[in-house]
Design a protein around this motif. Structure first.
Motif, short mmCIF file in Angstrom:
data_model
loop_
_atom_site.label_atom_id
_atom_site.label_comp_id
_atom_site.label_asym_id
_atom_site.label_seq_id
_atom_site.Cartn_x
_atom_site.Cartn_y
_atom_site.Cartn_z
N ASP A 17 0.80 -1.23 0.00
CA ASP A 17 0.00 0.00 0.00
C ASP A 17 0.84 1.28 0.00
O ASP A 17 0.81 2.06 0.96
N GLY A 20 -1.03 4.50 0.82
CA GLY A 20 -1.39 4.65 2.23
C GLY A 20 -0.20 4.95 3.12
O GLY A 20 -0.34 5.62 4.15
N CYS A 21 0.99 4.46 2.72
CA CYS A 21 2.19 4.69 3.53
C CYS A 21 2.75 6.10 3.35
O CYS A 21 3.36 6.65 4.27
N MET A 88 -8.93 -2.06 5.36
CA MET A 88 -8.75 -1.04 4.32
C MET A 88 -10.10 -0.48 3.88
O MET A 88 -10.25 0.73 3.68
N GLU A 91 -11.41 1.72 6.61
CA GLU A 91 -10.47 2.77 7.01
C GLU A 91 -9.82 2.54 8.38
O GLU A 91 -9.29 3.47 8.97
N ARG A 93 -7.30 0.39 8.99
CA ARG A 93 -5.87 0.20 8.82
C ARG A 93 -5.14 1.54 8.84
O ARG A 93 -4.12 1.70 9.51
N THR A 94 -5.67 2.51 8.11
CA THR A 94 -5.06 3.84 8.08
C THR A 94 -5.10 4.47 9.47
O THR A 94 -4.14 5.12 9.90
N ARG A 97 -2.37 2.99 11.58
CA ARG A 97 -1.07 3.50 11.17
C ARG A 97 -0.85 4.92 11.68
O ARG A 97 0.24 5.27 12.13
N ASP A 175 -6.63 13.93 1.35
CA ASP A 175 -7.10 12.78 2.12
C ASP A 175 -8.24 12.04 1.44
O ASP A 175 -8.36 10.82 1.55
N GLU A 178 -7.09 9.66 -1.35
CA GLU A 178 -6.39 8.52 -0.73
C GLU A 178 -7.40 7.54 -0.14
O GLU A 178 -7.24 6.32 -0.26
N ALA A 179 -8.47 8.04 0.49
CA ALA A 179 -9.48 7.17 1.09
C ALA A 179 -10.20 6.34 0.03
O ALA A 179 -10.45 5.14 0.22
N THR A 182 -7.78 3.64 -1.24
CA THR A 182 -7.61 2.60 -0.23
C THR A 182 -8.79 1.64 -0.20
O THR A 182 -8.62 0.42 -0.12
#
Length: 207
Positions: A17, A20-21, A88, A91, A93-94, A97, A175, A178-179, A182
């Motif tokens: 990902d 996401g990173c 994922m 949301e 996982r994000t 992180r 954002d 990205e969402a 993901t």
């Protein structure tokens, strides 16, 4: 071979990902200079690459030493990837992180984030290790193994570029984009994970 490469590339891209990173890395290196951030991005990707290549090459011997059948690993790895996919899509996982990144950022003495948390567990986490071992075991012969390693190298190169360009990318996409990415990748990973479980069950019960 192209199909093998494409399947391996998509699986590893979704699990590692890079999109996401990148924002997490941008937050972790907010106080670093451009050169420091670039060096840490390269180091993190190289360390993650060494870990994943090690499991790709010697993971089967490790399973044999632990007396674990490949079909059992397919089922377990598929379930693990499916849980990552659920995180994922919803949301979570994000969110985890970001929480991990906040804890690291709140510790002044921690400056180099290349080993922890970037290389492990963000890039070479349990999901990525399981995925690369599954793909390597699915590959047929030395050529298939090289194709899988090539796909891993391509994903890690993209990851390195995403980390290096993390700041500008965050300003460009934001954002919301990205969402969306993901969630789409999460749905795709869920389907791939289900296929691993199905293959493992077929092998275990001789279907």
């Amino acid at each position: 071979m192209f199909e093998v490469f494409l399947s391996a590339f998509i699986t590893l891209f979704v699990v590692i990902d890079p999109p996401g990173c990148a924002p997490i890395y941008a937050g972790l290196t907010k106080g670093a200079t451009a050169r420091q951030a670039r060096v840490m991005a390269i180091r993190a990707t190289l360390i993650a690459g060494v870990i994943l290549v090690g499991f790709a090459l010697f993971g089967e011997q490790l399973l044999g030493a632990l007396h674990i059948e490949l079909d059992s690993f397919r089922i377990a790895g598929g379930l693990m990837l499916f849980l990552i996919a659920l995180d994922m899509v919803f949301e979570k996982r994000t969110q985890r992180r970001e929480e991990r990144a906040e804890k690291i950022a709140a510790t002044p003495e921690v400056e180099d984030v290349s080993v922890f948390p970037m290389a492990m567990p963000m890039l070479a986490g349990p999901g990525a290790i399981a995925a690369v071992m599954l793909l390597q075991n699915e590959a047929s012969g030395p050529e298939g193994s090289l194709v899988v390693l090539g796909a891993l190298g391509a994903v890690l190169a993209i990851t390195m570029a995403a980390l290096i360009a993390a700041g500008p990318l965050m300003r460009l996409f934001g954002d919301r984009v990205e969402a969306v990415i993901t969630r789409l990748l999460g749905v795709l990973l869920a389907a791939l994970a289900a296929q691993y479980v199905i293959d493992g069950l077929k092998g275990s019960f001789g279907i």
